[in-house]
Design a protein around this motif. Structure first.
Motif, PDB file in Angstrom:
ATOM      1  N   SER A  14       0.829  -1.208   0.000  1.00 13.27           N
ATOM      2  CA  SER A  14       0.000   0.000   0.000  1.00 13.27           C
ATOM      3  C   SER A  14       0.859   1.252   0.000  1.00 13.27           C
ATOM      4  CB  SER A  14      -0.921   0.023   1.222  1.00 13.27           C
ATOM      5  OG  SER A  14      -1.661   1.213   1.275  1.00 13.27           O
ATOM      6  N   ASN A  15       0.581   2.150  -0.941  1.00 11.99           N
ATOM      7  CA  ASN A  15       1.215   3.461  -0.978  1.00 11.99           C
ATOM      8  C   ASN A  15       0.231   4.562  -0.607  1.00 11.99           C
ATOM      9  OD1 ASN A  15       3.902   2.722  -1.859  1.00 11.99           O
ATOM     10  ND2 ASN A  15       2.982   2.208  -3.842  1.00 11.99           N
ATOM     11  N   ALA A  16      -0.924   4.172  -0.077  1.00 13.44           N
ATOM     12  CA  ALA A  16      -1.967   5.137   0.272  1.00 13.44           C
ATOM     13  C   ALA A  16      -1.530   6.026   1.434  1.00 13.44           C
ATOM     14  CB  ALA A  16      -3.251   4.397   0.638  1.00 13.44           C
ATOM     15  N   ASN A  17      -2.009   7.249   1.445  1.00 15.01           N
ATOM     16  CA  ASN A  17      -1.774   8.172   2.544  1.00 15.01           C
ATOM     17  C   ASN A  17      -2.743   7.829   3.669  1.00 15.01           C
ATOM     18  OD1 ASN A  17      -1.311  10.252   4.287  1.00 15.01           O
ATOM     19  ND2 ASN A  17      -1.888  11.892   2.886  1.00 15.01           N
ATOM     20  N   GLU A  47      -7.859  -1.256   6.306  1.00 11.91           N
ATOM     21  CA  GLU A  47      -7.624  -0.400   5.137  1.00 11.91           C
ATOM     22  C   GLU A  47      -7.283  -1.173   3.864  1.00 11.91           C
ATOM     23  OE1 GLU A  47      -8.122   2.746   5.041  1.00 11.91           O
ATOM     24  OE2 GLU A  47      -8.160   3.370   7.145  1.00 11.91           O
TER      25      GLU A  47
END
Length: 338
Positions: A14-17, A47
């Motif tokens: 995951s590279n999500a903020n 998430e």
């Protein structure tokens, strides 16, 4: 006596903020590994799109290495270095993975993580020196915890441990374990897969895997097509089928007449013992011939045994002794408190 932290054994790239999405590190594990960001544990469960873990993964597998980093990160501020670490594997994979795990664990670990998931900080780094490592069968870890931990069990006894990935057994004698009584077979995932197969006949399950369905299995209900589907009767049915098809046949060569002459005491442990329907199966088969003992906090027993073993290896250094159980559903890291 123990300080214990546990988290879901799930990972996802995951590279999500995910700034300030969690209340603390335990619920906000985001780790940088081999030039990629991964969310782990409860953060992956909440998430992630399809968080996963291989069953009984090898020390060379991505999920195993990430979960080790996550567990070490959780104790980084509370242990004295260098660390003595004990971990384990199911008996079926123990000999295969022992040396690989030792090679991976016994070193200086540089762990990079994103602290913004639970604070105003950003990327941070911790360094942990793991100097001593012991790898033992998981069921032996349970036995150590029973004999040396809160239970203070003595004499001869059987240990039956049911986890998500594996069911195991052993006869523990005062003189040592009886090798021929060590069984390692399918765990609760067998029952969860049976439940999924039944549900798929009447419902669309989307892309849920067994790990995500395990959450519904524990709760006893699931939301499908915006309807609350009660799973308790189905869960009872598949647990009974799992016991009759997997556990009972494997115990026929363990809890024998000859072994019962040595002891009739049976300790039940592992996360599977939270299900009364499964416990009832043990009672129905062995209640009249065996003294069934129910362990408090059964899912954490192996990790406690690992921590106690680390204290022995370290020569009694409580503050540097750590037990690590990388389970298929739950990972548990334990240390000894004052």
């Amino acid at each position: 006596m123990f300080a214990i932290q546990s988290f879901s054994s799930l990972i996802e790239n995951s590279n999500a903020n995910l700034s300030n999405t969690s209340k603390d590190l335990l619920n906000g594990l985001k780790i940088f590994h081999e030039n990629q960001w991964y969310i782990c544990g409860n953060l992956a469960l909440n998430e992630g799109q399809l968080p996963h873990k291989f069953i009984n993964s090898a020390p060379t597998d991505l999920d195993y290495q990430l979960l080790v980093k996550a567990a070490l990160l959780l104790v980084a501020d509370s242990v004295e270095q260098p660390i003595t670490l004990t971990t384990g594997f199911p008996y079926s994979t123990y000999r295969i993975y022992k040396d690989m795990a030792t090679d991976f664990l016994k070193k200086t670990h540089i762990i990079e993580y994103d602290a913004s998931t639970f604070s105003n900080a950003g990327k941070k780094t911790v360094i942990l020196d793991v100097q001593n490592v012991e790898v033992i069968p998981e069921i032996v870890g349970c036995t150590i915890a029973l004999r040396k931990g809160e239970q203070q069990a003595d004499g001869n006894f059987f240990v039956l441990s049911c986890g998500f990935g594996t069911f195991e057994s052993v006869l523990s004698m005062e003189s040592g374990i009886v090798e021929q009584t060590m069984v390692s077979t399918h765990g609760l995932k067998y029952a969860v897969n049976m439940m999924m197969s039944e549900l798929e006949k009447t419902h669309y399950l989307g892309f849920r895997n067994a790990h995500l369905m395990d959450d519904a299995f524990q709760k006893g209900h699931i939301i499908l097509n915006r309807k609350n589907v009660d799973l308790k009767d189905l869960r009872r049915s598949v647990l009974r089928a799992y016991y009759n098809e997997v556990i009972s046949p494997n115990l026929r060569n363990v809890i024998t007449d000859a072994n019962l002459m040595k002891t009739n005491k049976v300790y039940l442990c592992g996360g599977g013992m939270y299900y009364q329907d499964l416990v009832d199966c043990f009672k129905n088969e062995f209640g009249d011939i065996a003294q069934l003992e129910f362990v408090a906090d059964p899912a954490n027993l192996a990790s406690k045994g690992y921590a106690l073993n680390s204290m022995r290896v370290s020569g009694g250094k409580k503050q540097s002794s750590v037990g690590l159980d990388i389970g298929n559903a739950l990972s548990v890291v334990s240390r000894l408190s004052e």
